[in-house]
Design a protein around this motif. Structure first.
Motif, short mmCIF file in Angstrom:
data_model
loop_
_atom_site.label_atom_id
_atom_site.label_comp_id
_atom_site.label_asym_id
_atom_site.label_seq_id
_atom_site.Cartn_x
_atom_site.Cartn_y
_atom_site.Cartn_z
N GLN A 188 0.83 -1.19 0.00
CA GLN A 188 0.00 0.00 0.00
C GLN A 188 0.87 1.24 0.00
OE1 GLN A 188 -2.15 -0.42 3.81
NE2 GLN A 188 -1.12 1.44 4.52
N SER B 224 -2.75 4.50 -15.49
CA SER B 224 -1.33 4.21 -15.69
C SER B 224 -0.94 4.49 -17.13
CB SER B 224 -1.02 2.75 -15.32
OG SER B 224 -1.79 1.86 -16.10
N ARG C 9 2.01 5.03 -12.49
CA ARG C 9 0.59 5.15 -12.15
C ARG C 9 0.30 6.53 -11.59
NH1 ARG C 9 0.66 1.16 -7.85
NH2 ARG C 9 2.88 1.64 -7.96
N GLY D 224 5.82 1.76 -5.68
CA GLY D 224 4.91 2.45 -4.78
C GLY D 224 5.41 3.77 -4.24
N LEU E 233 0.58 -4.95 -12.21
CA LEU E 233 0.12 -4.47 -10.91
C LEU E 233 -1.32 -3.99 -11.01
CD1 LEU E 233 3.04 -2.33 -9.41
CD2 LEU E 233 2.05 -4.40 -8.43
N THR F 182 -3.97 -1.84 -9.25
CA THR F 182 -3.97 -0.76 -8.27
C THR F 182 -5.41 -0.39 -7.94
OG1 THR F 182 -1.90 0.08 -9.17
CG2 THR F 182 -3.14 1.57 -7.76
N GLN G 107 -3.92 0.62 -2.69
CA GLN G 107 -3.38 -0.73 -2.55
C GLN G 107 -2.96 -1.26 -3.91
OE1 GLN G 107 -4.74 -3.49 0.47
NE2 GLN G 107 -6.60 -2.28 0.72
N GLN G 108 -1.85 -2.00 -3.90
CA GLN G 108 -1.28 -2.54 -5.13
C GLN G 108 -1.15 -4.04 -4.99
OE1 GLN G 108 1.63 1.35 -5.29
NE2 GLN G 108 1.88 -0.27 -3.79
N GLN H 19 0.15 -7.61 -7.02
CA GLN H 19 0.85 -8.23 -8.15
C GLN H 19 0.02 -9.41 -8.63
OE1 GLN H 19 3.91 -7.17 -9.62
NE2 GLN H 19 3.00 -8.49 -11.18
#
Length: 752
Positions: free
Chosen positions: A51, A356, A362, A379, A589, A591, A601-602, A604
């Motif tokens: 995050q 993005s 992003r 991040g 990612l 997001t 929050q991200q 994968q």
């Protein structure tokens, strides 16, 4: 780069999986769904999570309520975080109370807080009720509802700088006194919420805010009448204090908070004058002091709203525009400050939109902060475009962002109903697209936008219930009418299909604007939707949905078949409170703008359907944003009184008691002149007194002595003979940290 508010990746498989993610390798070890909150598939769709931004933990966003408990703990109502944050007396963060929402124990906003002697916490909730919590944060009960009858309330939820949440609370004995702000009245309840009575009916108060009670006196910040109103505890009017609106020392300008210390001194958060004002105790409530001026530095204030006094007489002020709590002594000397700002890079205040570019950068529409924050894949913050409120803003309320092929950003400003185009090389807006209205190419409360591979911009023109289309150069291309109120939009690369979230479903249109089908129905089970928001299409044309009302993310196939869902209501990793936007970048990612947790929050993704990343031009770093400016406050009000009027020759000094109503450096000089007619043709004898310079705090009085040299004394004795009558002519200069110097001249009759 700013790194504040970011947590490390949280693994769901093993440490090597995170390393593989960082290197761009495929991650073959996939955790079970149990590792993902709310997951519906057998396996978790993501391998790691992180995050950017922080929900609370001492980060403040529009703090506008404060109370000090019997143990000295400080309770701060944080409006945009929708929680109460608790600090130690020294300012160390302790814990949080509440979560965003309208249900039991949930807070829409916090207009006021008050502590009872037994450590019960009362909260004026923007849902037009009063919640009672234990000091540890357990909800005890709630009372009140929306309305105008006794026991009913109208606080209002508030909305940042220009629209504060309403309400004022004070506990005295067995009663709770409540400023019922939008109903323009004062109510009194028993501490259990019973025996509600209106003790000051509408017609006298205008938007009452803070309230304080001591003994038989009730003092109310009568906000829109620019004064304090004093009543007895039965509601009988006694007097007003202060007058306005104005910036002069004895005037008030939208007073917001009020507090009393043990000696009965009255302290006021004079909101629009950016200061604290102090009055003396009853019955006269005489004006005594003021401190503060607009700014961001130590001791500066920006729209102070709430105020409280602890048992030691220290004054706690919610420095709302600066996102901190300032602690002063009763003379305005800053003792300490605490709370981190939700406006620094890496923190968010109601993030709504995410987009993005082709390189994997992003952008987050940080809506209440009036800016776009750009994030690297790890991040951390790459740069910030726009300027944070309060202050001159470029974009008032950004809600969505998308990039063109060159990496320029198109930011939808909901409040201005325009698209601002930010140049990648400079980070500054170069043009706007659209305007407010209902006509051709105009928008009303737009909420989302998307850019297809052909360079066409598609805008969800929400209040006009249509989709508008523009070229990236700003040329108007056409409209799809009668779509309903769109909250999210996604478009296939060729523009053949447009997805629009409307109500509790997704409508799919062809290129001509004909409806093809609908995805989802109202509900909470898998595949059903509740207030879906922004949308995203991956390269397989699967549709990802920010299912806001269900606090989750859902994925649908192109034909509308639900494929997976994850997320649940909460504040932990993989949990959300009203997520508003979802994006998938070229790194795989996913997001999520976790709106009411004030974070991004991200995730994968394990098997992302994404295009390869490609390099773009460097991101521009625009100059520092402008800061808000206000006129200088008035200079110090200086009081000068003689202490001794006789025997100057034996004392060899003129003693004066001096004070300023704000902190100042005071310089005094003067002369003594014989008053009697001189003998013969002699001129009246005049001698100088030695200069005195002192530093004073607000309302501090001090005796200074302007000394007479022995040589001057002998000269006066010779000139006066048997007479002792003298005229003292004084020049006083007082310089405060802000405002013009005050210069006064004063004449006093004294005796040698």
């Amino acid at each position: 780069m700013a790194r504040r508010g970011r947590t490390s990746l949280i693994p769901h498989a093993s440490a090597w999986a995170i390393c593989a993610v960082a290197l761009g390798l495929a991650v073959s070890a996939t955790p079970a769904a149990a590792a993902c909150p709310g997951a519906t598939s057998v396996l978790c769709p993501y391998s790691a999570a992180s995050q950017t931004g922080q929900r609370g933990g001492g980060v403040l966003r529009f703090p506008q309520a404060v109370a000090v408990g019997p143990d000295g703990a400080v309770y701060v109502g944080d409006q945009a975080s929708h929680i109460i944050q608790v600090f130690s007396p020294t300012g160390a963060f302790l814990r949080e109370i509440g979560i965003a929402g309208s249900g039991p124990g949930e807070l829409t906003s916090v207009g006021a807080v008050a502590m009872a002697p037994d450590n019960t916490l009362f909260v004026a909730n923007g849902s037009n009720r009063i919640d009672r919590f234990s000091a540890a944060g357990q909800l005890l009960d709630s009372f009140g509802s929306t309305g105008v009858n006794p026991g009913e309330l109208h606080f209002g939820a508030g909305g940042g700088n220009s629209a504060a949440a309403g309400g004022g609370l004070a506990v005295s004995g067995n009663f709770l006194f409540v400023s019922d702000s939008a109903n323009d009245r004062l109510q009194r309840f028993s501490l259990d919420g019973s025996q509600a009575s209106v003790i000051v009916a509408p017609g006298f108060l205008a938007n009452p805010r803070g309230v304080a009670v001591q003994g038989s006196r009730v003092v109310v910040a009568d906000d829109q009448n620019h004064r304090l109103a004093v009543f007895d505890t039965a509601g009988r009017f006694l007097r007003t204090v202060g007058k306005g609106p104005g910036v002069l020392p004895k005037q008030l300008n939208f007073p917001f908070g009020v507090a009393l210390d043990a000696a009965g001194r009255v302290f006021v958060a004079d909101d629009m004058n950016q200061r604290v004002v102090r009055y003396g105790p009853k019955p006269r409530y005489k004006y005594r002091a003021r401190w503060g001026s607009y700014g961001t530095g130590p001791g500066n204030l920006a729209f102070p709203r709430a105020i409280a006094v602890d048992a030691a007489g220290l004054v706690y002020v919610t420095n709302t525009g600066n996102d901190r709590i300032d602690v002063f002594d009763r003379s305005g000397v800053l003792q300490r400050s605490f709370g981190a700002s939700g406006r620094v890079a890496g923190q968010f205040d109601t993030p709504i939109g995410v987009g993005s570019d082709a390189s994997g950068v992003r952008a987050v529409a940080d809506s209440f902060n009036g800016r776009i924050q750009l994030l690297w894949p790890n991040g951390t913050i790459a740069t910030v475009w726009g300027s944070p409120a309060p202050g001159p803003t470029i974009i008032l309320r950004p809600v969505a962002v998308a990039f063109d092929a060159a990496g320029n950003a198109y930011v939808l400003d909901q409040r201005r109903a325009k698209i601002f185009v930010f140049d990648r090389a400079t980070g500054l807006p170069v043009r706007t697209i659209g305007d407010r209205g209902q006509g051709t190419g105009q928008m009303a409360d737009p909420y989302a936008l998307a850019i297809d591979a052909t360079g066409v911009i598609h805008v969800a023109d929400s209040n006009n219930q249509r989709i508008l289309r523009f070229t990236t150069a700003g040329a108007y291309l056409g409209v799809v009418k009668r779509t309903g109120v769109g909250r999210g939009i996604a478009v296939t690369p060729d523009g053949a299909r447009t997805y629009l979230s409307v109500g509790n479903h997704i409508t799919v249109f062809d290129a001509a604007g004909n409806e093809l089908r609908r995805i989802g129905k109202t509900g909470t089970s898998f595949g059903r939707l509740k207030q879906p928001n922004h949308l995203e299409l991956d390269t397989s044309e699967n549709l990802w949905v920010a299912d806001r009302g269900n606090n989750r993310i859902q994925k649908f196939a192109a034909d509308g078949t639900p494929l997976l869902a994850f997320g649940e209501r909460g504040t932990g990793p993989g949990q959300f409170v009203r997520p508003t936007s979802v994006d998938i970048d070229c790194n795989g990612l996913l997001t999520v703008a976790d709106r009411d947790n004030n974070r991004v929050q991200q995730f994968q993704l394990v098997a992302p359907a994404v295009p390869p990343c490609r390099p773009l031009a460097p991101l521009g770093n625009p100059p520092r944003p402008q800061t808000f400016t206000l006129p200088e406050p008035p200079g110090p009000v200086v009081a000068v009184k003689k202490v001794h009027a006789s025997n100057l020759f034996s004392r060899r000094s003129l003693a004066l008691r001096v004070s300023c109503d704000t902190s100042c450096q005071l310089t005094a000089t003067g002369t003594l002149t014989q008053r009697s007619k001189p003998r013969g043709k002699h001129k009246r004898a005049t001698v100088s007194l030695r200069r005195v310079r002192v530093n004073l705090t607000a309302a501090q009085s001090q005796i200074i002595r302007l000394k007479l040299s022995r040589k001057s004394l002998r000269r006066l004795r010779r000139a006066l003979g048997s007479s002792r009558s003298l005229l003292a002519t004084l020049q006083i200069t007082a310089i405060a940290p802000d405002g013009e110097p005050t210069e006064i001249s004063k004449r006093l009759q004294v005796l040698g």
